[in-house]
Design an enzyme around this catalytic site. Sequence first.
Site, PDB file in Angstrom:
ATOM      1  N   LYS A  54       7.175   4.122 -41.693  1.00 39.07           N
ATOM      2  CA  LYS A  54       6.776   2.884 -42.374  1.00 39.07           C
ATOM      3  C   LYS A  54       6.438   3.176 -43.838  1.00 39.07           C
ATOM      4  CE  LYS A  54       5.280   0.809 -38.038  1.00 39.07           C
ATOM      5  NZ  LYS A  54       4.187   0.601 -37.078  1.00 39.07           N
ATOM      6  N   GLN A  98      -2.253   1.169 -36.452  1.00 44.65           N
ATOM      7  CA  GLN A  98      -1.248   1.704 -35.533  1.00 44.65           C
ATOM      8  C   GLN A  98      -1.836   1.798 -34.126  1.00 44.65           C
ATOM      9  OE1 GLN A  98       1.969   2.259 -36.394  1.00 44.65           O
ATOM     10  NE2 GLN A  98       2.439   2.753 -34.275  1.00 44.65           N
ATOM     11  N   ASP A 121       0.859  -7.322 -39.049  1.00 44.16           N
ATOM     12  CA  ASP A 121       1.347  -6.966 -37.711  1.00 44.16           C
ATOM     13  C   ASP A 121       1.252  -8.155 -36.749  1.00 44.16           C
ATOM     14  OD1 ASP A 121       2.563  -4.630 -37.003  1.00 44.16           O
ATOM     15  OD2 ASP A 121       0.720  -3.491 -36.669  1.00 44.16           O
TER      16      ASP A 121
HETATM   17  N1  GUN Z   1       2.717   0.861 -31.802  1.00 49.81           N
HETATM   18  C1  GUN Z   1       3.976   0.708 -31.337  1.00 49.81           C
HETATM   19  N2  GUN Z   1       4.606  -0.271 -32.015  1.00 49.81           N
HETATM   20  C2  GUN Z   1       3.729  -0.741 -32.923  1.00 49.81           C
HETATM   21  C3  GUN Z   1       3.791  -1.766 -33.918  1.00 49.81           C
HETATM   22  O1  GUN Z   1       4.801  -2.452 -34.127  1.00 49.81           O
HETATM   23  N3  GUN Z   1       2.678  -1.947 -34.655  1.00 49.81           N
HETATM   24  C4  GUN Z   1       1.557  -1.215 -34.451  1.00 49.81           C
HETATM   25  N4  GUN Z   1       0.512  -1.471 -35.201  1.00 49.81           N
HETATM   26  N5  GUN Z   1       1.454  -0.280 -33.546  1.00 49.81           N
HETATM   27  C5  GUN Z   1       2.547  -0.043 -32.779  1.00 49.81           C
END
Ligand code: GUN
Length: 296
Positions: A54, A98, A121
């Site tokens: 990311k 995350q 998110d």
């Molecule tokens: N863990 C697995 N996929 C994601 C996601 O799209 N966002 C976040 N914050 N954590 C994750």
Amino acid sequence: MTATILDGTAIANRIRAQIAEDIERFKNQYGYAPGLGAVLAGDNPASAQYVRMKRRACDAIGVTSVAHVMTADSTQEEVEQAVKALNDDPKIHGILVQLPLPKQINEERVLSLVSIDKDVDGFHPINIGMLAMKGREPSFTPATPTGCMVLLQEADAKIEGANAVVIGRSNIVGLPVAMMLLRANATVTICHSRTQDIPGIVRQADIVIAAIGQPEFVKGSWLKPGAVVIDVGTNQVDDPTSEKGYKFVGDVEFETAKEVAGAISKVPGGVGPLTITMLMQNTVKAAWRIAAKSTN
Ligand code: GUN
């Protein structure tokens, strides 16, 4: 029938070029770049890899990024402080916590703390609640489910009135993508570990979203001919023929499924690149909104 293969990387690159132009317009207008702040707590290698990817995407597209990287024994207070610092930082427009968080951390409390305006998110309980309700609009929708919807559009799938089967009910993918399909007027069935006769349910599906986290779970023989199949899985399996000794496969048995489906996404190179792209898109959207509010 041989399916159209949905190339997420190519689609993502096209959308990222548009986002990069939007970022240029933003920078010209405000004199700074949109900013994304990540909170990574714990030593889950997949989570660390997601956050690296990311941040790399941020660099490539022109979004500034900061990361609060914390150890697996971090306290609730420390994780909450990291979120609060990002909430208060005027150069940060999007916040990503995350998941999963270490087990001693109350995830709901952390996600509730993220400023609604920065919830790129889409996991704040209010945003998920808005997504669930008819006639309400969440500020942001979660990245992976939104990426699935983009792939369906690219496949020219008719969603309204379609039978859509979502396999998996996670908070991150299965549940929100089911709500998004419902909002788009599909008839939605969610299958999970206690569902009886998943193959029989999948056989009725015009659209299949596989997000169960089990390698090659869905077989080609389960599919209705012409179904549009979006494979969200990324499962590492042994592969003695590869240099690394492993490879990634999806939740769908690609070789058999592509002979029956009308369209199917690849793994890797399907939903993954779109997830990151949707996060970038949400971050830029957040930046425009926050900047407009602060100049009004
Ligand atoms: N863990 C697995 N996929 C994601 C996601 O799209 N966002 C976040 N914050 N954590 C994750």
